[in-house]
Design a protein around this motif. Structure first.
Motif, PDB file in Angstrom:
ATOM      1  N   ALA A   1       0.839  -1.204   0.000  1.00 54.63           N
ATOM      2  CA  ALA A   1       0.000   0.000   0.000  1.00 54.63           C
ATOM      3  C   ALA A   1       0.869   1.246   0.000  1.00 54.63           C
ATOM      4  O   ALA A   1       0.550   2.240  -0.661  1.00 54.63           O
ATOM      5  CB  ALA A   1      -0.918  -0.009   1.220  1.00 54.63           C
ATOM      6  N   HIS A   2       1.957   1.201   0.754  1.00 52.90           N
ATOM      7  CA  HIS A   2       2.912   2.314   0.762  1.00 52.90           C
ATOM      8  C   HIS A   2       3.429   2.576  -0.655  1.00 52.90           C
ATOM      9  O   HIS A   2       3.462   3.714  -1.123  1.00 52.90           O
ATOM     10  CB  HIS A   2       4.058   1.980   1.707  1.00 52.90           C
ATOM     11  CG  HIS A   2       5.290   2.810   1.516  1.00 52.90           C
ATOM     12  ND1 HIS A   2       6.327   2.404   0.693  1.00 52.90           N
ATOM     13  CD2 HIS A   2       5.658   4.014   2.022  1.00 52.90           C
ATOM     14  CE1 HIS A   2       7.275   3.320   0.709  1.00 52.90           C
ATOM     15  NE2 HIS A   2       6.895   4.308   1.510  1.00 52.90           N
TER      16      HIS A   2
ATOM     17  N   MET B   1       0.618   4.078  -2.974  1.00 46.87           N
ATOM     18  CA  MET B   1       0.421   5.511  -2.771  1.00 46.87           C
ATOM     19  C   MET B   1       1.589   6.304  -3.322  1.00 46.87           C
ATOM     20  O   MET B   1       1.411   7.315  -4.011  1.00 46.87           O
ATOM     21  CB  MET B   1       0.232   5.799  -1.270  1.00 46.87           C
ATOM     22  CG  MET B   1      -1.097   5.348  -0.703  1.00 46.87           C
ATOM     23  SD  MET B   1      -1.324   5.798   1.042  1.00 46.87           S
ATOM     24  CE  MET B   1      -0.280   4.578   1.839  1.00 46.87           C
TER      25      MET B   1
ATOM     26  N   SER C   1      -5.502   1.783  -0.056  1.00 49.18           N
ATOM     27  CA  SER C   1      -4.446   1.429   0.896  1.00 49.18           C
ATOM     28  C   SER C   1      -5.045   0.652   2.053  1.00 49.18           C
ATOM     29  O   SER C   1      -5.835   1.189   2.838  1.00 49.18           O
ATOM     30  CB  SER C   1      -3.759   2.695   1.420  1.00 49.18           C
ATOM     31  OG  SER C   1      -2.955   2.397   2.558  1.00 49.18           O
TER      32      SER C   1
ATOM     33  N   GLY D   1      -1.507   0.834   5.085  1.00 51.19           N
ATOM     34  CA  GLY D   1      -0.212   1.199   4.514  1.00 51.19           C
ATOM     35  C   GLY D   1       0.532   2.239   5.334  1.00 51.19           C
ATOM     36  O   GLY D   1      -0.072   3.192   5.839  1.00 51.19           O
TER      37      GLY D   1
ATOM     38  N   THR E   1      -8.429   8.456  -2.853  1.00 55.55           N
ATOM     39  CA  THR E   1      -7.727   7.454  -2.046  1.00 55.55           C
ATOM     40  C   THR E   1      -8.637   6.889  -0.972  1.00 55.55           C
ATOM     41  O   THR E   1      -9.279   7.642  -0.232  1.00 55.55           O
ATOM     42  CB  THR E   1      -6.485   8.068  -1.386  1.00 55.55           C
ATOM     43  OG1 THR E   1      -5.611   8.607  -2.397  1.00 55.55           O
ATOM     44  CG2 THR E   1      -5.719   7.023  -0.590  1.00 55.55           C
TER      45      THR E   1
ATOM     46  N   LEU F   1      -8.532   4.641   2.421  1.00 52.77           N
ATOM     47  CA  LEU F   1      -7.617   4.196   3.469  1.00 52.77           C
ATOM     48  C   LEU F   1      -8.384   3.336   4.462  1.00 52.77           C
ATOM     49  O   LEU F   1      -9.354   3.794   5.078  1.00 52.77           O
ATOM     50  CB  LEU F   1      -7.019   5.403   4.188  1.00 52.77           C
ATOM     51  CG  LEU F   1      -6.314   6.441   3.298  1.00 52.77           C
ATOM     52  CD1 LEU F   1      -6.385   7.820   3.936  1.00 52.77           C
ATOM     53  CD2 LEU F   1      -4.867   6.035   3.055  1.00 52.77           C
TER      54      LEU F   1
END
Length: 403
Positions: free
Chosen positions: A254-255, A258, A274, A277, A331, A333
């Motif tokens: 996920a890091h 992004m 994500s 992440g 996004t 999250l």
């Protein structure tokens, strides 16, 4: 000397009661090491099973144990286990209401009307299905290709797996990046998720990247960007639409998702998802979780090549939260409140920064969930996450002219 059948049954009932209590307790206990983290991840996700087992143990203990003290002990253990598991189950409707509110607050009360019919037709109709917890989530038929080499940096063959709907067509591209602390993993991870998403009407690309500590940042980011370019160039071969790409990742993946999507020169990305992440590596190093079963600082040193004191600029460059200076893809999250690897507060911080900078962002938090909650595909948390993920992606692909 042999136990009499009734006495043996009593001791087995007592043992079963405390075994189930031990397993159930990891719904609320923080895991101090990686071995126990597995229990902490899985216990809340199989809470319907544990609730049923605790109930059976309670009945078995009450009717089979004759000695009052032992019966009381076994029944008490089962009751505590029931209460712990019940906490998860009774919180599901409330959590779903909060998630639904967060989605509508950011995307609009009528956001579901913007979803293309071909994507909405196959979506789950309920955020949580108790029956699916026991029998599993239907995946549907897909086409699957393995071992497709998309790059060979430094002599390391990088492979991807492709999942496609059963019918020939042209589909949105979902690029999935696996977890593993940037040090391990492969594109075969989360195969159930990839198959499920493909059946929903996506071409899913599960991609690989080089691993730390042998290959340190930005090697991983370079590999993801290379994969993006390869997929755009060869989209027609895999029945993918290069103008409708979404990125999904878990933890380290996920890091990278992004970070790749937020680069100023990134190709057009419709949305980013994500799951737990890391977003702020500087703050993550300064304030690791407690307990810290993975040794977060050691993981970050291996990934970036040194400590925060030695490489402050690397930590800053590798943090997605530092790229919010231009319009970014919407996004989603999703974090667990009990995450002891990537704390939920970082996800909330990312949401606030994205929102304040004028970008579309949704933050969903699952109260009982640990890191990697979706490892149990038909688990409680993943059912909720999957329900909102597929709607978010379909909404992102439905807006504009690309529907």
């Amino acid at each position: 000397m042999f136990f009499k059948p009734k006495k043996l049954l009593s001791w087995l009932a007592l043992l079963a009661s405390f075994t189930n209590l031990f397993l159930s307790s990891w719904i609320i206990l923080p895991a101090p090491n990686m071995f126990l983290l597995t229990l902490a991840v899985g216990a809340p996700e199989v809470s319907p099973w544990l609730f049923l087992l605790n109930l059976l143990c309670l009945l078995l203990s009450f009717f089979s144990i004759r000695r009052r003290k032992i019966r009381r002990l076994a029944c008490t253990a089962s009751l505590i286990g029931l209460l712990i598991c019940g906490w998860v189950l009774v919180n599901i409707p409330f959590t779903q209401m909060q998630m639904d509110k967060a989605m509508k607050q950011e995307l609009g009360a009528n956001y579901l009307e913007k979803i293309p019919v071909q994507l909405s037709a196959k979506m789950q109709t309920h955020p949580f299905n108790l029956v699916n917890s026991f029998r599993g989530i239907a995946l549907g038929k897909t086409r699957h290709q393995k071992d497709i080499i998309f790059a060979n940096p430094a002599g390391v063959p990088l492979k991807m797996e492709v999942y496609q709907p059963p019918e020939v067509g042209k589909y949105p591209a979902a690029i999935v990046i696996y977890a593993g602390a940037w040090q391990r993993g492969n594109p075969s991870a989360n195969a159930e998720f990839n198959q499920y998403i493909a059946h929903q009407g996506y071409t899913v690309f599960a991609i690989a990247y080089r691993h730390a500590p042998k290959y340190q940042f930005p090697s991983q980011l370079d590999d993801v960007r290379t994969a993006l370019n390869f997929i755009r160039k060869h989209a027609a071969e895999y029945e993918a639409d290069p103008e409708r790409i979404v990125l999904l990742g878990r933890s380290a993946g996920a890091h990278l998702a992004m970070l790749a999507a937020y680069q100023p020169d990134a190709p057009p990305i419709r949305a980013v998802v994500s799951y737990y992440g890391p977003v702020n590596l500087t703050e993550g190093y300064k304030t690791p979780p407690s307990p810290d079963p993975i040794n977060s600082r050691a993981v970050l040193r291996a990934f970036l090549g040194g400590s925060l004191e030695e490489l402050p600029n690397q930590y800053r460059i590798a943090s997605p939260i530092n790229y919010l200076t231009h319009p970014l893809p919407p996004t989603l999250l999703i974090y667990g409140s009990r995450d002891h690897l990537v704390q939920a507060r970082f996800g909330r911080q990312m949401y606030e920064r994205l929102h304040d900078s004028g970008n579309t962002a949704i933050f969903l938090e699952i109260p009982w969930a640990e890191h990697a909650f979706d490892a149990v595909f038909n688990g409680v948390s993943n059912q909720l996450a999957l329900y909102h993920t597929e709607r978010f992606l379909a909404w992102a692909l439905g807006i504009g002219n690309g529907a």
